[in-house]
Design a protein around this motif. Structure first.
Motif, PDB file in Angstrom:
ATOM      1  N   TRP A  92     -12.503  -0.142 -51.108  1.00 45.22           N
ATOM      2  CA  TRP A  92     -13.262  -1.353 -50.813  1.00 45.22           C
ATOM      3  C   TRP A  92     -14.321  -1.300 -49.549  1.00 45.22           C
ATOM      4  CZ3 TRP A  92     -10.021  -6.396 -49.627  1.00 45.22           C
ATOM      5  CH2 TRP A  92     -10.973  -7.629 -49.932  1.00 45.22           C
ATOM      6  N   MET A  93     -13.789  -0.432 -48.712  1.00 43.48           N
ATOM      7  CA  MET A  93     -14.896  -0.220 -47.364  1.00 43.48           C
ATOM      8  C   MET A  93     -15.950   0.903 -48.096  1.00 43.48           C
ATOM      9  SD  MET A  93     -12.309   0.115 -44.238  1.00 43.48           S
ATOM     10  CE  MET A  93     -13.469   1.368 -43.350  1.00 43.48           C
ATOM     11  N   TRP A 122     -12.503  -2.156 -55.985  1.00 43.14           N
ATOM     12  CA  TRP A 122     -12.351  -2.617 -54.658  1.00 43.14           C
ATOM     13  C   TRP A 122     -10.840  -2.821 -54.429  1.00 43.14           C
ATOM     14  CZ3 TRP A 122      -9.544  -7.021 -53.741  1.00 43.14           C
ATOM     15  CH2 TRP A 122      -9.624  -7.992 -54.883  1.00 43.14           C
ATOM     16  N   ASP A 173     -17.170 -12.921 -48.121  1.00 40.94           N
ATOM     17  CA  ASP A 173     -16.534 -11.866 -48.847  1.00 40.94           C
ATOM     18  C   ASP A 173     -15.016 -12.050 -48.732  1.00 40.94           C
ATOM     19  OD1 ASP A 173     -17.498  -8.747 -49.457  1.00 40.94           O
ATOM     20  OD2 ASP A 173     -15.373  -9.162 -49.366  1.00 40.94           O
ATOM     21  N   ASP A 198     -12.674  -3.570 -36.696  1.00 39.27           N
ATOM     22  CA  ASP A 198     -14.025  -3.535 -37.228  1.00 39.27           C
ATOM     23  C   ASP A 198     -14.420  -1.929 -37.206  1.00 39.27           C
ATOM     24  OD1 ASP A 198     -16.732  -3.804 -37.864  1.00 39.27           O
ATOM     25  OD2 ASP A 198     -17.335  -4.417 -35.855  1.00 39.27           O
ATOM     26  N   SER A 210     -21.060 -10.273 -55.290  1.00 39.15           N
ATOM     27  CA  SER A 210     -19.765 -10.359 -55.827  1.00 39.15           C
ATOM     28  C   SER A 210     -19.228 -11.377 -56.425  1.00 39.15           C
ATOM     29  CB  SER A 210     -18.794 -10.276 -54.405  1.00 39.15           C
ATOM     30  OG  SER A 210     -18.756 -11.606 -53.937  1.00 39.15           O
ATOM     31  N   TYR A 223     -19.269  -0.808 -48.682  1.00 38.31           N
ATOM     32  CA  TYR A 223     -20.412  -1.438 -47.598  1.00 38.31           C
ATOM     33  C   TYR A 223     -21.001  -0.088 -46.767  1.00 38.31           C
ATOM     34  CZ  TYR A 223     -17.373  -5.311 -48.638  1.00 38.31           C
ATOM     35  OH  TYR A 223     -16.781  -6.293 -49.337  1.00 38.31           O
ATOM     36  N   ARG A 238     -23.705  -3.457 -52.288  1.00 35.88           N
ATOM     37  CA  ARG A 238     -24.467  -3.102 -51.258  1.00 35.88           C
ATOM     38  C   ARG A 238     -25.770  -2.432 -51.335  1.00 35.88           C
ATOM     39  NH1 ARG A 238     -25.591  -0.655 -46.460  1.00 35.88           N
ATOM     40  NH2 ARG A 238     -26.090  -2.430 -44.752  1.00 35.88           N
ATOM     41  N   ASP A 297     -26.550  -7.818 -42.262  1.00 35.87           N
ATOM     42  CA  ASP A 297     -26.548  -6.764 -43.401  1.00 35.87           C
ATOM     43  C   ASP A 297     -27.909  -6.180 -43.446  1.00 35.87           C
ATOM     44  OD1 ASP A 297     -25.144  -5.155 -45.034  1.00 35.87           O
ATOM     45  OD2 ASP A 297     -25.281  -6.404 -46.566  1.00 35.87           O
ATOM     46  N   ALA A 315     -12.711 -10.347 -48.306  1.00 32.47           N
ATOM     47  CA  ALA A 315     -12.339  -9.606 -47.380  1.00 32.47           C
ATOM     48  C   ALA A 315     -12.388 -10.299 -45.913  1.00 32.47           C
ATOM     49  CB  ALA A 315     -12.847  -8.147 -47.190  1.00 32.47           C
ATOM     50  N   THR A 373     -16.564  -7.038 -42.678  1.00 39.65           N
ATOM     51  CA  THR A 373     -17.622  -6.666 -43.802  1.00 39.65           C
ATOM     52  C   THR A 373     -19.349  -7.216 -43.147  1.00 39.65           C
ATOM     53  OG1 THR A 373     -17.292  -9.202 -44.669  1.00 39.65           O
ATOM     54  CG2 THR A 373     -16.235  -7.151 -45.905  1.00 39.65           C
TER      55      THR A 373
END
Lengths: 286, 306
Positions: free
Chosen positions: B301-302, B294, A77, A264, B234, B305, B243, B83, A79, A72
């Protein structure tokens, strides 16, 4: 998503991840902090390859030996701590380091000097703050306490600006020492300090690899397939010794590259690289 | 000690506990479980000249900096990691001199809080010597250890005036359950003079005990139930990180104080003074459903982002 055929080239990011992973010893406890996707991937790569007994502590979640479904862009997070077999908390993490149980940590800076000092606090001095940097998190404490430190940066290459001036990432001296290397802010050699840790022993950059000589000075040990000594000199703000056995570094194998790509899928780690560097590819042998 | 039986109150009453000039510890960390609804109310109440202490933070501290509430920052990190990068409002306020920079470091903070928790005037620490933090913090002292002869740094006790925390659950008496990493919240709660907490849900004590009490009630000054109180950060397992909204925030912050005021603060803080109005402004049910989804699949979930 993933190609069916084996990769025949690796990217600069994958090369750096592999080189960072090679600095990680099996059986130690290592922690990756936050804001460091290259390092996060390197720890997982190490554990999946040469360091199966690594105690992998995820930064920001403090989960131990997690199995993230994907990387992420922020580190605290769920994850990133997913599937952790146990976890610790912030105070315990730093106690582990302060009591000499943390084998390796990974630190960086907007300025990194020839002694491995790093600045992530500010550019300018007390009187004139030119740029406020985000701050070092726990880096200051860990740079003193952790047994070994790997330094990494994906911004070694210092291109000249319109006036022909270069702002060096690897610089003669830091405006502020956030994380201490081999010579302290009052010019005391690290060996004379009562730190538990031995200080940085590697720098992995987008151009080359360094270790540190007996005086604690950064020394060039490896180039990349597409870089030369002249390239490294041009982008480095200090003179550096060169290892007599200077060679071009090893590349990861196809299985390692597949492992990185699977972990990734959003290529979060490429955000550490410049746009040009995202296009650097190296052919794997045979 | 806070012994009143029912600590439930309105968010505005909770934030009224904060005074101008207070030393404030904001809980959570980075993009996780930040007390954002509480901080937006703090901006509306315009409490000024705050001193902030903390470990690794992002949008929470940047919001307070952007609203001009902060006089001194002793945070260890304020940014958006890979990010989005540096925190625009925070950086601007530090560079203009509006915020006095007194950066700290995570373990230094832990030791200072531990001193306060233990009723001691200071704690020793082996690190910090030889770094820029010694000069930045003249209040740190050093001593030669009478047992080992090593030189140690002594950091003074830190008891924040108030800690602001967001958690998943509380009971009406103020027992708190935090799911996932507590970051420095437990230390903050035990070291601070007052502790105010927003939670996703207030439940019965027997249910809370089953989940586990992270912070006992007697540390807690007041609690308020605020749905999605951490948004856009979150609050797992209830919802993931928004995001998309964070990107919108970042873009507004990057354009300068005035535009940040117009485009962000007016729309999402001042006009949307009620939580339900804020939730509508950030996309209402459609957004919230997405953030809650999520755990339906790795792909969902992905998606958050992207």
């Amino acid at each position: 998503m993933l190609s069916k055929t084996k990769p025949t080239t690796c990217t600069l990011g994958e090369l750096m991840i592999y080189q960072i992973s090679k600095t990680i010893e099996d059986g130690i406890l290592a922690f990756h902090g936050f804001g460091s996707p290259l390092v996060q991937l390197a720890l997982h790569l190490a554990k999946n390859n040469h360091a199966p007994n690594l105690i992998l502590v995820a930064g920001a979640t403090y989960g131990i030996n997690p199995k993230p479904p994907f990387l992420t862009p922020t580190s605290n997070d769920l994850a990133m701590g997913w599937g952790a077999e146990c976890s610790i908390e912030i105070d315990e993490l730093f106690d582990v380091a302060a009591s000499g149980r943390m084998g390796r940590m990974f630190l960086s800076g907007l300025q990194i000097d020839k002694w491995g000092n790093m600045n992530v606090t500010r550019l300018g001095d007390d009187k004139k703050l030119n740029m406020k940097l985000p701050g070092g998190g726990g880096g200051c404490n860990l740079s003193c306490d952790v047994e070994n430190i790997t330094i990494w940066t994906a911004a070694h290459r210092a291109l000249p600006n319109a006036k022909g001036r270069r702002r060096y990432r690897l610089t003669e001296s830091c405006d502020y020492i956030t994380n201490v290397g081999h010579l302290t802010s009052d010019n005391t050699p690290r060996k004379q300090m009562s730190y538990l840790g031995k200080g940085p022993d590697n720098i992995v950059t987008d151009l080359a690899l360094f270790d540190f000589d007996d005086d604690g000075h950064a020394r060039l040990i490896n180039l990349y397939p597409d870089t030369s000594i002249a390239d490294v000199k041009e982008s480095t703000g200090f003179k550096f010794p060169i290892d007599e056995n200077l060679s071009v570094c090893e590349l990861p194998d196809a299985a390692m590259i597949e492992f990185i790509r699977k972990l990734d899928p959003m290529k979060i780690h490429e955000r550490e690289l410049s746009n040009n560097d995202r296009n650097r590819n190296f052919a794997l042998k045979g | 000690m806070y012994v009143n039986k029912d600590k439930r109150c309105e968010l505005s009453e909770l934030i009224a506990e904060i005074k101008n000039g207070d030393c404030v510890a904001v809980g959570g960390g980075l993009s996780c479980r930040e007390p954002m609804a509480a901080l937006r109310e703090l901006v509306r109440q315009d409490k000024k000249t705050l001193k902030l202490v903390g470990s690794a933070h992002g949008i929470d501290i940047d919001l307070l900096a952007g609203a001009g509430l902060v006089a001194i920052s002793c945070e260890s990190y304020v940014g958006f990691e890979q990010d989005f990068g540096m925190a625009p409002n925070y950086r601007r306020a530090c560079e203009s001199g509006e915020i006095k920079v007194e950066d700290s470091c995570c373990y230094t903070l832990v030791q200072q809080l531990r001193a306060a928790i233990s009723g001691l005037p200071f704690m020793p620490i082996r690190s910090i010597l030889g770094t820029g933090f010694i000069e930045l913090h003249p209040e740190y002292k050093s001593m030669v250890c009478p047992f080992t002869g090593d030189e140690l740094v002594l950091v003074p006790a830190l008891a924040p005036d108030i800690a602001i925390i967001h958690a998943q659950y509380a009971d009406s008496h103020g027992n708190i359950h935090i799911e996932g990493p507590p970051v420095a919240d437990i230390l903050f709660a035990k070291a601070s003079k007052k502790v105010i907490v927003t939670v996703e849900k207030i439940i019965e004590n027997d249910e809370l005990v089953k989940k586990g009490v992270t912070i006992p009630y007697f540390y807690i000054t007041g609690i308020s139930e605020v749905d999605y109180g951490a948004h856009p950060t979150s609050c797992y397992p209830m919802y993931g990180y928004d995001r998309e909204h964070t990107a919108l925030y970042y873009d507004a912050a990057k354009k300068g104080t005035e535009i940040f005021n117009d485009e962000y603060l007016n729309k999402y803080v001042f006009t949307a003074a009620l939580n339900e109005d804020y939730l509508k402004a950030v996309g209402g049910e459609e957004t919230l459903k997405k953030l809650e989804a999520w755990d339906t699949s790795t792909e969902a979930w992905m998606e958050l982002y992207a």
